[in-house]
Scaffold this motif. Structure first.
Motif, short mmCIF file in Angstrom:
data_model
loop_
_atom_site.label_atom_id
_atom_site.label_comp_id
_atom_site.label_asym_id
_atom_site.label_seq_id
_atom_site.Cartn_x
_atom_site.Cartn_y
_atom_site.Cartn_z
N THR A 59 0.82 -1.20 0.00
CA THR A 59 0.00 0.00 0.00
C THR A 59 0.86 1.26 0.00
O THR A 59 0.55 2.21 -0.69
N PHE A 60 1.91 1.25 0.79
CA PHE A 60 2.73 2.45 0.89
C PHE A 60 4.19 2.11 0.58
O PHE A 60 4.99 1.88 1.48
N PRO A 61 4.55 2.08 -0.69
CA PRO A 61 5.90 1.65 -1.05
C PRO A 61 7.00 2.50 -0.40
O PRO A 61 8.02 1.97 0.00
N TYR A 62 6.74 3.79 -0.27
CA TYR A 62 7.77 4.64 0.32
C TYR A 62 8.08 4.20 1.74
O TYR A 62 9.23 4.05 2.13
N ASN A 63 7.02 3.97 2.51
CA ASN A 63 7.24 3.58 3.90
C ASN A 63 7.90 2.22 4.01
O ASN A 63 8.74 1.99 4.87
N GLU A 64 7.54 1.32 3.10
CA GLU A 64 8.19 0.01 3.12
C GLU A 64 9.66 0.15 2.76
O GLU A 64 10.52 -0.51 3.35
N ALA A 65 9.92 1.03 1.81
CA ALA A 65 11.31 1.19 1.37
C ALA A 65 12.16 1.76 2.49
O ALA A 65 13.26 1.29 2.74
N ILE A 66 11.65 2.77 3.20
CA ILE A 66 12.49 3.36 4.25
C ILE A 66 12.63 2.43 5.44
O ILE A 66 13.57 2.51 6.19
N ARG A 67 11.68 1.51 5.60
CA ARG A 67 11.83 0.54 6.68
C ARG A 67 12.82 -0.55 6.31
O ARG A 67 13.35 -1.24 7.15
N PHE A 68 13.01 -0.69 5.02
CA PHE A 68 13.85 -1.79 4.55
C PHE A 68 15.33 -1.47 4.68
O PHE A 68 16.15 -2.35 4.86
N VAL A 69 15.67 -0.20 4.58
CA VAL A 69 17.09 0.13 4.53
C VAL A 69 17.72 0.11 5.92
O VAL A 69 17.07 0.35 6.93
#
Lengths: 353, 419
Positions: free
Chosen positions: A239-249
């Protein structure tokens, strides 16, 4: 410069919200091409609007409309513009708040968080356009630094071949998608309302084009990074790719969970974005009902945004239903209105000359 | 008057803001889960009812206080198991006996029993559990032989009391040596949703002490002969196809897979090979991969042709046979040839196995098929994993470079020593 950062923030942030989901749905792994395609499609309109604005120095796009097409049409145009941007602001802000709630504040009621958020935006808008510009310009570097840092960290996780098959859903689908996603770049047109506030025509044009090119570049890079780390099938479910991306790094292996850093800066950007929107709405509203001191309408307008934003039951209906239907009309507006305006201006000129 | 109104507004807003911290939670009020175990519930028919056994291992915040020595001898009660409909609701169920709010934000591993991984329900559970905001994409998946709850219970980390560090280091080190694959949830979804390759998860076991000595990477988890230490081992990998576990690979096969896969990098790989000039002994080498594999896929009518160039750098570390390889160019050539031969053979054996047994590959080679197509639709109907790969002609070309002979280039002259 302020104008540059305002456009970059209002347009660029769209690559961090839920419109990304829609984009990936229609383009799969060629979503980034759609962003470029849409940009190419709006260039003619931009050029036309710009040439008309140049002719009537120091007039807003609405005043120009009034001069060339007459009062009733100007009223209609302003009214349409007002409705669209109002709905857009309401659904968008609601979407951002839901994003924040889902990821960061699961217990906070939507009502309160939304209220706080809009109150802050309202306060910013109330300070006037110059302040908005200054805020945008001061926060801009931080946003860029955070984003470049994010790109750098994401690159470590990226698998570049995931960009293939290059054309995703197919060339024709991409072309259609580009047409459908023209509203991604609706801000340059609504911001033309603020034309007289920019120093001169040259500053305006330069700010507009450089900022748009820069923003498209940023958006494409961000879309590509999502693609590189999640792959095209997976990304459709997020749903929120940006939030997933920043959690991934992670930085190294011991400094994990660093999303707070990115969230904070992102949030500042979101504030600026909606401050700009609220100001714009009140400006158009002021034009529509001939209110000289339109800045006084900011408070009631914010309340209106708040109420409209609360109507949809959940964010998904908000995005998938409301957004897609409104944007369907926005694109015709963007494509048809500027040529009309330009033609009218030409006719008028011919008559006068 | 104006000032009064201003300060009044300010006070009102203070009330709003200060009471507004709905999500404020002190660290004290939370229990951080460092490992989640998932098992099939015993005595329940999951065909009829959705249920799962969930095990949580908590980090012990008491031990994190600086200067306070962990109270010795006290049994740590930080592992709980319960049966719940799904992972997300298990969190609240556990609160019937855990006093703090359970937080997944620092969870590092998801431990799944082999039994559960082999059912279709595993994928369903995982994708839906993922809606929970606290489950992170970089969590690693470990598949265990036997019960996951036993795996967590038996796990008695030596040298490290803090369990969150333990899992982090265990995974990091094991992936560095290449004996287990990198298996984050993100990779799981990217590969499973892409539906073209096999996903490998780490394979773990608690010791069941089987006898028999083999080469250092031939084992799968639970079989490494050893005495003492932690009973828990991670070696080899569980193979997932379309979200379901279908087989496993040994440590050696996992290493080869990872060497053939450009998306994973191995830092520190020690291996041993038979000495070509003195078959009684084994040479120990350190393998490094500094260059990327080249994978060329040629589309033809019928099965595709795949050419793989597989470059490796090797350092010879010990030569117990005392054959002089460093100075003798002839010997070096022979050694290189023999090693290349062996590596190629191993790789081809594994490729054959994946073609026959799994019907698709774990090397993430679909990435090299993708550029050949211009649209997703064409690519997906061409169907790499089921229709094409099992019948493909695959040629492996080795490109081995012996880059050094350790810090002592020659062995001592054994005859002189013995004499």
């Amino acid at each position: 410069m302020e104008f540059f950062s305002i456009i970059a923030i209002t347009v660029g942030l769209k690559s961090t919200d839920m419109s990304t989901v829609l984009l990936f749905k229609s383009g799969l792994n060629a979503a980034w091409m759609i962003a470029i395609g849409s940009f190419i499609l709006i260039i003619p309109s931009l050029l036309l609007v710009n040439s008309v604005l140049k002719k009537y120095q120091c007039k807003t796009i609405l005043e120009v409309t009034q001069l060339t097409l007459g009062k009733p049409i100007a009223f209609v145009v302003a009214f349409i513009m007002l409705c669209l941007i109002l709905i857009n602001t309401a659904t968008d802000s609601r979407s951002y708040i839901t994003q924040l709630i889902t990821i960061n504040f699961p217990n906070t009621p939507l009502f309160i968080l939304y209220l706080c958020f809009l109150a802050l935006c309202m306060w910013g808008a109330k300070k006037g356009w110059e302040t908005v510009g200054t805020i945008a310009w001061t926060t801009f570097p931080y946003l860029i630094i955070a984003l470049s840092f994010l790109f750098f960290l994401l690159f470590k996780e990226a698998v570049f071949n995931r960009i293939f098959p290059l054309f995703g859903t197919g060339l024709w689908e991409i072309a259609k998608g580009s047409f459908n996603f023209i509203p991604l770049f609706s801000e340059p047109f609504t911001l033309a309302v603020m034309y007289p506030f920019v120093k001169g025509h040259q500053t305006y044009t330069r700010g507009l084009y450089s900022s748009l090119i820069f923003t498209v570049f940023l958006m494409v890079l961000l879309y590509l990074s999502y693609l590189w780390i999640f792959d095209y099938r997976s990304i459709g479910k997020i749903t929120f790719p940006y939030n997933e991306a920043i959690r991934f790094v992670t930085i190294g292996r011991s400094i994990t969970n660093i999303e707070t850093f990115f969230i904070t800066i992102w949030l500042v950007g979101v504030f600026v974005k909606f401050t700009v929107y609220i100001y714009l709405i009140s400006r158009i509203f002021g034009f529509l009902f001939r209110i000289e001191e339109f800045e006084h309408t900011i408070i009631p307008i914010t309340l209106l945004v708040f109420v409209i934003g609360l109507i949809p039951e959940n964010n998904e209906t908000n995005i998938f239903l409301v957004r897609t239907t409104t944007t369907a009309y926005v694109k015709y507006f963007i494509l048809c209105f500027p040529p009309l305006l330009w033609a009218a201006a030409k006719v008028k000129e011919a008559r006068a000359g | 008057m104006k000032r009064k109104a201003g300060s009044f507004l300010f006070l009102i807003s203070l009330i709003l803001l200060l009471t507004g911290c709905w999500d404020k939670k002190e660290v004290e009020e939370r229990s951080y889960v460092v490992a989640i175990g998932l098992d099939l519930p015993s005595g329940l028919d999951i065909e009829k009812e959705q249920a799962i056994d969930v095990t949580f291992q908590f980090s012990n915040p008491k031990l994190n206080v600086k200067g306070v020595s962990p109270s010795g001898g006290e049994e740590m009660k930080d592992v709980v198991s319960l049966t719940a409909p799904d992972l997300v609701s298990a969190r609240n169920m556990a609160n019937s006996f855990v006093t703090r709010e359970i937080s997944f934000t620092h969870n590092k591993v998801l431990i799944v029993s082999e039994e559960l991984a082999k059912t279709e329900i595993f994928y369903r559970l995982l994708t839906t559990a993922f809606k929970d905001r606290e489950i992170r994409r970089e969590t690693s998946i470990i598949v265990t032989e036997g019960m996951a709850s036993k795996f967590i219970e038996k796990n008695k980390p030596e040298m490290m009391i803090r369990p969150h560090r333990y899992y982090q280091f265990l995974i990091d080190r094991a992936t560095e040596t290449g004996l287990v694959p990198e298996s984050t949830i993100n990779r799981f979804f990217a590969i499973t949703d892409g539906d073209a390759d096999l996903f490998l998860a780490m394979y773990g076991s608690y010791n069941k002490q089987k006898d028999g000595f083999q080469d250092e990477d031939q084992y799968i988890a639970g079989q490494v002969p050893k005495k003492g230490g932690n009973p828990v081992q991670l070696i080899g990998s569980a193979v997932f196809k379309e979200g379901k576990m279908i087989g496993k690979l040994s440590g050696e096969e996992t290493r080869i897979t990872r060497l053939l896969d450009n998306t994973s990098n191995i830092r520190d790989l020690f291996s041993s090979f038979q000495d070509p000039l003195d078959k009684e002994y084994k040479i120990a080498v350190r393998i490094k991969k500094t260059r990327k594999n080249k994978v060329e896929v040629k589309l033809r009518n019928g099965p595709p042709e795949i050419n793989v160039t597989y470059p490796l750098d090797m350092k010879i570390l010990s030569v117990p046979s005392m054959v002089n390889y460093a100075e003798d160019i002839e010997n070096q050539k022979k050694l290189k040839l023999a090693l290349e031969e062996k590596l190629k053979e191993n790789a081809e054996k594994l490729i054959k196995k994946t073609q026959k047994e799994f019907k698709t590959e774990p090397f993430y080679w679909s990435l090299y098929v993708r550029p050949l197509f211009s649209t997703v639709k064409e690519y997906e109907t061409w169907d790499w994993n089921n229709k094409r790969y099992p019948y493909a002609d695959i040629h492996v070309t080795m490109d081995l470079e012996i880059t050094g002979f350790g810090k002592q280039f020659r062995e001592s002259d054994i005859e002189k020593v013995i004499d």
